[in-house]
Design a protein around this motif. Structure first.
Motif, PDB file in Angstrom:
ATOM      1  N   GLY A 158      19.860  57.005  46.064  1.00 24.51           N
ATOM      2  CA  GLY A 158      20.536  56.493  44.883  1.00 24.51           C
ATOM      3  C   GLY A 158      21.366  55.254  45.175  1.00 24.51           C
ATOM      4  N   SER A 159      22.034  54.770  44.137  1.00 22.44           N
ATOM      5  CA  SER A 159      22.830  53.550  44.237  1.00 22.44           C
ATOM      6  C   SER A 159      24.218  53.752  43.632  1.00 22.44           C
ATOM      7  CB  SER A 159      22.137  52.401  43.498  1.00 22.44           C
ATOM      8  OG  SER A 159      20.895  52.095  44.074  1.00 22.44           O
ATOM      9  N   LEU A 160      25.154  53.002  44.149  1.00 20.64           N
ATOM     10  CA  LEU A 160      26.498  52.927  43.587  1.00 20.64           C
ATOM     11  C   LEU A 160      26.988  51.495  43.755  1.00 20.64           C
ATOM     12  CD1 LEU A 160      28.322  56.109  44.980  1.00 20.64           C
ATOM     13  CD2 LEU A 160      27.753  55.667  42.587  1.00 20.64           C
ATOM     14  N   ARG A 161      27.878  51.092  42.862  1.00 15.30           N
ATOM     15  CA  ARG A 161      28.543  49.800  43.026  1.00 15.30           C
ATOM     16  C   ARG A 161      30.043  50.019  43.078  1.00 15.30           C
ATOM     17  NH1 ARG A 161      28.844  44.163  39.559  1.00 15.30           N
ATOM     18  NH2 ARG A 161      30.188  45.402  38.200  1.00 15.30           N
ATOM     19  N   LEU A 162      30.630  49.634  44.185  1.00 17.14           N
ATOM     20  CA  LEU A 162      32.064  49.720  44.349  1.00 17.14           C
ATOM     21  C   LEU A 162      32.705  48.412  43.905  1.00 17.14           C
ATOM     22  CD1 LEU A 162      32.319  51.391  47.869  1.00 17.14           C
ATOM     23  CD2 LEU A 162      31.991  52.469  45.626  1.00 17.14           C
ATOM     24  N   SER A 163      33.883  48.534  43.330  1.00 17.71           N
ATOM     25  CA  SER A 163      34.655  47.366  42.922  1.00 17.71           C
ATOM     26  C   SER A 163      36.008  47.381  43.602  1.00 17.71           C
ATOM     27  CB  SER A 163      34.852  47.353  41.402  1.00 17.71           C
ATOM     28  OG  SER A 163      33.618  47.265  40.725  1.00 17.71           O
ATOM     29  N   CYS A 164      36.539  46.216  43.824  1.00 14.49           N
ATOM     30  CA  CYS A 164      37.854  46.073  44.441  1.00 14.49           C
ATOM     31  C   CYS A 164      38.607  45.009  43.656  1.00 14.49           C
ATOM     32  CB  CYS A 164      37.708  45.677  45.900  1.00 14.49           C
ATOM     33  SG  CYS A 164      39.266  45.349  46.745  1.00 14.49           S
ATOM     34  N   ALA A 165      39.540  45.442  42.852  1.00 11.36           N
ATOM     35  CA  ALA A 165      40.269  44.529  41.970  1.00 11.36           C
ATOM     36  C   ALA A 165      41.653  44.244  42.532  1.00 11.36           C
ATOM     37  CB  ALA A 165      40.383  45.135  40.581  1.00 11.36           C
ATOM     38  N   ALA A 166      42.015  42.989  42.511  1.00  5.36           N
ATOM     39  CA  ALA A 166      43.331  42.586  42.977  1.00  5.36           C
ATOM     40  C   ALA A 166      44.325  42.623  41.824  1.00  5.36           C
ATOM     41  CB  ALA A 166      43.273  41.184  43.556  1.00  5.36           C
ATOM     42  N   SER A 167      45.538  43.000  42.149  1.00  4.82           N
ATOM     43  CA  SER A 167      46.607  42.993  41.139  1.00  4.82           C
ATOM     44  C   SER A 167      47.876  42.447  41.781  1.00  4.82           C
ATOM     45  CB  SER A 167      46.841  44.400  40.601  1.00  4.82           C
ATOM     46  OG  SER A 167      47.278  45.265  41.635  1.00  4.82           O
ATOM     47  N   ARG A 168      48.733  41.910  40.963  1.00  6.08           N
ATOM     48  CA  ARG A 168      50.037  41.373  41.358  1.00  6.08           C
ATOM     49  C   ARG A 168      49.953  40.116  42.196  1.00  6.08           C
ATOM     50  NH1 ARG A 168      54.291  45.394  43.553  1.00  6.08           N
ATOM     51  NH2 ARG A 168      52.769  45.748  45.181  1.00  6.08           N
ATOM     52  N   ARG A 169      48.794  39.856  42.810  1.00 10.10           N
ATOM     53  CA  ARG A 169      48.611  38.601  43.524  1.00 10.10           C
ATOM     54  C   ARG A 169      47.126  38.336  43.629  1.00 10.10           C
ATOM     55  NH1 ARG A 169      49.304  37.872  49.677  1.00 10.10           N
ATOM     56  NH2 ARG A 169      47.589  36.465  49.186  1.00 10.10           N
ATOM     57  N   THR A 170      46.788  37.097  43.953  1.00  7.33           N
ATOM     58  CA  THR A 170      45.389  36.731  44.068  1.00  7.33           C
ATOM     59  C   THR A 170      44.971  36.687  45.521  1.00  7.33           C
ATOM     60  OG1 THR A 170      43.742  35.048  43.554  1.00  7.33           O
ATOM     61  CG2 THR A 170      45.947  34.273  44.078  1.00  7.33           C
ATOM     62  N   PHE A 171      43.706  37.002  45.753  1.00  4.50           N
ATOM     63  CA  PHE A 171      43.150  36.909  47.095  1.00  4.50           C
ATOM     64  C   PHE A 171      41.984  35.934  47.117  1.00  4.50           C
ATOM     65  CE2 PHE A 171      45.690  40.073  49.024  1.00  4.50           C
ATOM     66  CZ  PHE A 171      45.950  41.024  48.058  1.00  4.50           C
ATOM     67  N   ARG A 172      42.030  34.969  46.204  1.00  5.31           N
ATOM     68  CA  ARG A 172      40.907  34.038  46.078  1.00  5.31           C
ATOM     69  C   ARG A 172      40.720  33.183  47.318  1.00  5.31           C
ATOM     70  NH1 ARG A 172      42.266  32.139  39.841  1.00  5.31           N
ATOM     71  NH2 ARG A 172      42.118  34.245  38.950  1.00  5.31           N
ATOM     72  N   ASN A 173      41.754  33.022  48.104  1.00  3.07           N
ATOM     73  CA  ASN A 173      41.653  32.204  49.311  1.00  3.07           C
ATOM     74  C   ASN A 173      41.412  33.034  50.563  1.00  3.07           C
ATOM     75  OD1 ASN A 173      42.142  29.787  47.882  1.00  3.07           O
ATOM     76  ND2 ASN A 173      44.348  30.231  47.909  1.00  3.07           N
ATOM     77  N   ASN A 174      41.267  34.339  50.387  1.00  6.22           N
ATOM     78  CA  ASN A 174      41.080  35.242  51.512  1.00  6.22           C
ATOM     79  C   ASN A 174      39.653  35.733  51.601  1.00  6.22           C
ATOM     80  OD1 ASN A 174      43.954  35.639  50.340  1.00  6.22           O
ATOM     81  ND2 ASN A 174      44.117  36.378  52.432  1.00  6.22           N
ATOM     82  N   GLY A 175      39.175  35.894  52.832  1.00  7.44           N
ATOM     83  CA  GLY A 175      37.963  36.672  52.999  1.00  7.44           C
ATOM     84  C   GLY A 175      38.238  38.110  52.596  1.00  7.44           C
ATOM     85  N   MET A 176      37.208  38.811  52.169  1.00 12.59           N
ATOM     86  CA  MET A 176      37.353  40.201  51.769  1.00 12.59           C
ATOM     87  C   MET A 176      36.395  41.055  52.596  1.00 12.59           C
ATOM     88  SD  MET A 176      39.652  40.218  49.378  1.00 12.59           S
ATOM     89  CE  MET A 176      39.434  41.821  48.617  1.00 12.59           C
ATOM     90  N   GLY A 177      36.748  42.314  52.747  1.00 13.00           N
ATOM     91  CA  GLY A 177      35.888  43.193  53.526  1.00 13.00           C
ATOM     92  C   GLY A 177      35.858  44.588  52.960  1.00 13.00           C
ATOM     93  N   TRP A 178      34.806  45.303  53.322  1.00 10.19           N
ATOM     94  CA  TRP A 178      34.685  46.719  53.016  1.00 10.19           C
ATOM     95  C   TRP A 178      34.562  47.470  54.336  1.00 10.19           C
ATOM     96  CZ3 TRP A 178      35.282  48.997  48.341  1.00 10.19           C
ATOM     97  CH2 TRP A 178      35.192  48.185  47.203  1.00 10.19           C
ATOM     98  N   PHE A 179      35.296  48.543  54.434  1.00 12.98           N
ATOM     99  CA  PHE A 179      35.246  49.437  55.575  1.00 12.98           C
ATOM    100  C   PHE A 179      35.029  50.852  55.065  1.00 12.98           C
ATOM    101  CE2 PHE A 179      36.796  46.724  59.061  1.00 12.98           C
ATOM    102  CZ  PHE A 179      37.187  45.609  58.330  1.00 12.98           C
ATOM    103  N   ARG A 180      34.677  51.752  55.958  1.00  5.89           N
ATOM    104  CA  ARG A 180      34.524  53.148  55.566  1.00  5.89           C
ATOM    105  C   ARG A 180      34.989  54.060  56.682  1.00  5.89           C
ATOM    106  NH1 ARG A 180      27.872  53.389  55.402  1.00  5.89           N
ATOM    107  NH2 ARG A 180      27.527  53.243  57.669  1.00  5.89           N
ATOM    108  N   GLN A 181      35.392  55.246  56.270  1.00  4.04           N
ATOM    109  CA  GLN A 181      35.854  56.234  57.231  1.00  4.04           C
ATOM    110  C   GLN A 181      35.314  57.597  56.848  1.00  4.04           C
ATOM    111  OE1 GLN A 181      40.105  56.267  57.841  1.00  4.04           O
ATOM    112  NE2 GLN A 181      39.880  57.294  59.807  1.00  4.04           N
ATOM    113  N   ALA A 182      34.480  58.123  57.714  1.00  9.67           N
ATOM    114  CA  ALA A 182      33.922  59.457  57.512  1.00  9.67           C
ATOM    115  C   ALA A 182      34.863  60.488  58.126  1.00  9.67           C
ATOM    116  CB  ALA A 182      32.542  59.554  58.144  1.00  9.67           C
TER     117      ALA A 182
END
Length: 123
Positions: free
Chosen positions: A15-39
């Motif tokens: 199957g498929s899922l789409r995760l979202s990561c929304a910024a609030s209170r400040r912008t991260f437009r100038n930052n690289g972004m990443g996804w990590f996971r922990q089992a």
């Protein structure tokens, strides 16, 4: 909370899922972004990263060809499209904003973290 991750859930193998990561209170437009996971019982591991303008992406080997990281700076949101999910993908997924504009695969290169969203893949 400055980063809010959402979109996790229970899905069957393949199957498929789409995760979202929304910024609030400040912008991260100038930052690289990443996804990590922990089992359960494991250390947090890198999944994918994207540069500030989306021009550069990098994935851990196990998700290449299945996951796609993207971002929409107009919405201050990053995404992780996860396709062909496997039970081994089961984990809490975290988004994070990097210290650099290019992003990174290293946990210690991230300054801001979201709260995590649980992805469970059943066999």
């Amino acid at each position: 909370v400055q980063l809010q991750a959402s979109g996790g859930g229970l899905v069957q193998t393949g199957g498929s899922l789409r995760l979202s990561c929304a910024a609030s209170r400040r912008t991260f437009r100038n930052n690289g972004m990443g996804w990590f996971r922990q089992a359960p019982g494991k250390e947090r591991e890198f999944v994918a990263t994207i540069s500030w303008n989306g021009g550069g992406t990098y994935y851990t080997e196990s998700v290449k060809g299945r996951f796609i990281i993207s971002r929409d700076n107009a919405k201050d949101t990053a995404y992780l499209q996860m396709n062909n999910l496997e039970p081994e993908d089961t984990a809490v997924y975290y988004c994070a904003a990097a210290r650099s504009a290019s992003g990174s695969s290293r946990v210690d290169q991230y300054q801001y973290w979201g709260q995590g969203t649980l992805v469970t893949v059943s066999s």
